[in-house]
Design a protein around this motif. Structure first.
Motif, PDB file in Angstrom:
ATOM      1  N   VAL A   1       2.227   4.334  -8.961  1.00  0.00           N
ATOM      2  CA  VAL A   1       3.727   4.149  -9.046  1.00  0.00           C
ATOM      3  C   VAL A   1       3.780   3.858 -10.599  1.00  0.00           C
ATOM      4  N   ASN A   2       4.441   4.412 -11.381  1.00  0.00           N
ATOM      5  CA  ASN A   2       4.565   4.151 -12.707  1.00  0.00           C
ATOM      6  C   ASN A   2       3.307   4.007 -13.497  1.00  0.00           C
ATOM      7  N   GLY A   3       2.313   4.879 -13.272  1.00  0.00           N
ATOM      8  CA  GLY A   3       1.012   5.002 -13.756  1.00  0.00           C
ATOM      9  C   GLY A   3      -0.094   3.880 -13.287  1.00  0.00           C
ATOM     10  N   ARG A   4       0.496   2.882 -12.384  1.00  0.00           N
ATOM     11  CA  ARG A   4      -0.554   2.102 -11.862  1.00  0.00           C
ATOM     12  C   ARG A   4      -1.048   2.411 -10.270  1.00  0.00           C
ATOM     13  N   SER A   5      -2.210   2.163 -10.082  1.00  0.00           N
ATOM     14  CA  SER A   5      -2.698   2.720  -8.471  1.00  0.00           C
ATOM     15  C   SER A   5      -1.880   1.676  -7.596  1.00  0.00           C
ATOM     16  N   ILE A   6      -1.681   2.336  -6.455  1.00  0.00           N
ATOM     17  CA  ILE A   6      -0.958   1.327  -5.478  1.00  0.00           C
ATOM     18  C   ILE A   6      -1.988   0.298  -5.013  1.00  0.00           C
ATOM     19  N   THR A   7      -3.341   0.861  -5.059  1.00  0.00           N
ATOM     20  CA  THR A   7      -4.302  -0.280  -4.571  1.00  0.00           C
ATOM     21  C   THR A   7      -4.214  -1.569  -5.494  1.00  0.00           C
ATOM     22  N   PHE A   8      -3.762  -1.636  -6.792  1.00  0.00           N
ATOM     23  CA  PHE A   8      -3.482  -2.649  -7.348  1.00  0.00           C
ATOM     24  C   PHE A   8      -1.975  -3.358  -7.615  1.00  0.00           C
ATOM     25  N   LEU A   9      -1.361  -2.707  -6.384  1.00  0.00           N
ATOM     26  CA  LEU A   9       0.046  -3.162  -6.240  1.00  0.00           C
ATOM     27  C   LEU A   9       0.109  -3.849  -4.784  1.00  0.00           C
ATOM     28  N   GLN A  10       0.852  -3.387  -3.911  1.00  0.00           N
ATOM     29  CA  GLN A  10       1.115  -3.704  -2.708  1.00  0.00           C
ATOM     30  C   GLN A  10       0.819  -2.621  -1.707  1.00  0.00           C
ATOM     31  N   GLY A  11      -0.152  -1.856  -2.098  1.00  0.00           N
ATOM     32  CA  GLY A  11      -0.622  -0.593  -1.342  1.00  0.00           C
ATOM     33  C   GLY A  11       0.602   0.122  -0.911  1.00  0.00           C
ATOM     34  N   LEU A  12       0.759   0.677   0.670  1.00  0.00           N
ATOM     35  CA  LEU A  12       1.707   1.470   0.967  1.00  0.00           C
ATOM     36  C   LEU A  12       2.947   0.730   1.000  1.00  0.00           C
ATOM     37  N   LYS A  13       3.020  -0.704   0.966  1.00  0.00           N
ATOM     38  CA  LYS A  13       4.189  -1.617   1.162  1.00  0.00           C
ATOM     39  C   LYS A  13       4.906  -1.576  -0.228  1.00  0.00           C
ATOM     40  N   THR A  14       4.271  -1.059  -1.301  1.00  0.00           N
ATOM     41  CA  THR A  14       4.847  -1.218  -2.599  1.00  0.00           C
ATOM     42  C   THR A  14       6.161  -0.706  -2.700  1.00  0.00           C
ATOM     43  N   PRO A  15       7.224  -1.641  -3.027  1.00  0.00           N
ATOM     44  CA  PRO A  15       8.611  -1.188  -3.145  1.00  0.00           C
ATOM     45  C   PRO A  15       8.812  -0.387  -4.117  1.00  0.00           C
ATOM     46  N   LEU A  16       9.861   0.337  -3.961  1.00  0.00           N
ATOM     47  CA  LEU A  16      10.511   1.357  -5.067  1.00  0.00           C
ATOM     48  C   LEU A  16      11.752   1.105  -5.421  1.00  0.00           C
ATOM     49  N   ARG A  17      12.091   1.429  -6.793  1.00  0.00           N
ATOM     50  CA  ARG A  17      13.440   1.547  -7.245  1.00  0.00           C
ATOM     51  C   ARG A  17      13.768   2.331  -8.313  1.00  0.00           C
ATOM     52  N   GLU A  18      15.144   2.477  -8.561  1.00  0.00           N
ATOM     53  CA  GLU A  18      15.445   3.402  -9.296  1.00  0.00           C
ATOM     54  C   GLU A  18      14.762   3.823 -10.617  1.00  0.00           C
ATOM     55  N   GLY A  19      14.447   4.967 -10.688  1.00  0.00           N
ATOM     56  CA  GLY A  19      13.619   5.508 -11.647  1.00  0.00           C
ATOM     57  C   GLY A  19      12.059   5.495 -11.820  1.00  0.00           C
ATOM     58  N   ASP A  20      11.908   5.125 -10.458  1.00  0.00           N
ATOM     59  CA  ASP A  20      10.166   4.818 -10.531  1.00  0.00           C
ATOM     60  C   ASP A  20       9.427   6.307 -10.184  1.00  0.00           C
ATOM     61  N   VAL A  21       8.217   6.574 -10.909  1.00  0.00           N
ATOM     62  CA  VAL A  21       7.696   7.815 -10.475  1.00  0.00           C
ATOM     63  C   VAL A  21       6.528   7.537  -9.693  1.00  0.00           C
ATOM     64  N   VAL A  22       6.512   8.388  -8.500  1.00  0.00           N
ATOM     65  CA  VAL A  22       5.297   8.375  -7.674  1.00  0.00           C
ATOM     66  C   VAL A  22       4.369   9.636  -7.948  1.00  0.00           C
ATOM     67  N   GLN A  23       3.232   9.258  -8.093  1.00  0.00           N
ATOM     68  CA  GLN A  23       2.370  10.278  -8.300  1.00  0.00           C
ATOM     69  C   GLN A  23       1.072  10.171  -7.279  1.00  0.00           C
ATOM     70  N   ILE A  24       0.892  11.449  -6.512  1.00  0.00           N
ATOM     71  CA  ILE A  24      -0.125  11.819  -5.336  1.00  0.00           C
ATOM     72  C   ILE A  24      -1.236  12.563  -5.900  1.00  0.00           C
ATOM     73  N   ILE A  25      -2.269  12.064  -6.115  1.00  0.00           N
ATOM     74  CA  ILE A  25      -3.417  12.660  -6.977  1.00  0.00           C
ATOM     75  C   ILE A  25      -4.720  12.866  -6.105  1.00  0.00           C
ATOM     76  N   PRO A  26      -5.208  14.067  -6.082  1.00  0.00           N
ATOM     77  CA  PRO A  26      -6.272  14.308  -5.248  1.00  0.00           C
ATOM     78  C   PRO A  26      -7.536  13.957  -5.985  1.00  0.00           C
ATOM     79  N   PRO A  27      -8.716  14.263  -5.289  1.00  0.00           N
ATOM     80  CA  PRO A  27     -10.004  13.732  -6.161  1.00  0.00           C
ATOM     81  C   PRO A  27     -10.155  14.734  -7.217  1.00  0.00           C
ATOM     82  N   PHE A  28     -10.473  14.546  -8.206  1.00  0.00           N
ATOM     83  CA  PHE A  28     -11.033  15.433  -9.384  1.00  0.00           C
ATOM     84  C   PHE A  28     -12.539  15.786  -9.420  1.00  0.00           C
ATOM     85  N   GLY A  29     -12.800  16.877  -9.999  1.00  0.00           N
ATOM     86  CA  GLY A  29     -14.198  17.114  -9.904  1.00  0.00           C
ATOM     87  C   GLY A  29     -14.303  17.865 -11.220  1.00  0.00           C
ATOM     88  N   GLY A  30     -15.550  17.752 -11.480  1.00  0.00           N
ATOM     89  CA  GLY A  30     -16.023  18.606 -13.059  1.00  0.00           C
ATOM     90  C   GLY A  30     -16.941  19.410 -12.893  1.00  0.00           C
TER      91      GLY A  30
END
Length: 95
Positions: free
Chosen positions: A66-95
């Protein structure tokens, strides 16, 4: 009502029939959490939830930001959202 942006990176990985990033603009009510948004996305993209979460935990190597921060360091799935927030869902990256 508030408006947020949701971006799903690597949608093909999540079983969605698209290669490019999916960008959605959602109107949400006050008090909506990341978990609520995932539930809404599950209605639009059946199977997304089980490819992203095990119960209420994010599958290792996946992430939700949420806004460039992992929800792991916020409130997890309970992280509240408000106007203008950006939620990004990211799969594992490989190289």
């Amino acid at each position: 009502m508030a408006r947020i942006v949701v971006k799903i990176f690597g949608p093909k990985y999540f079983g969605l029939n698209q290669y490019d990033v999916i960008t959605l603009v959602l109107d949400i009510r006050d008090g909506v959490s990341v978990g609520d948004v995932i539930d809404e996305l599950e209605k639009r993209y059946p199977g997304l939830r089980r490819r992203l979460l095990r119960g209420e935990e994010i599958i290792p190597m996946h992430d939700i930001w949420v806004n460039g921060r992992s929800i792991t360091f916020l409130q997890g799935l309970k992280t509240p959202l408000r106007e203008g927030d950006v939620v990004q869902i990211i799969p594992p990256f490989g190289g």
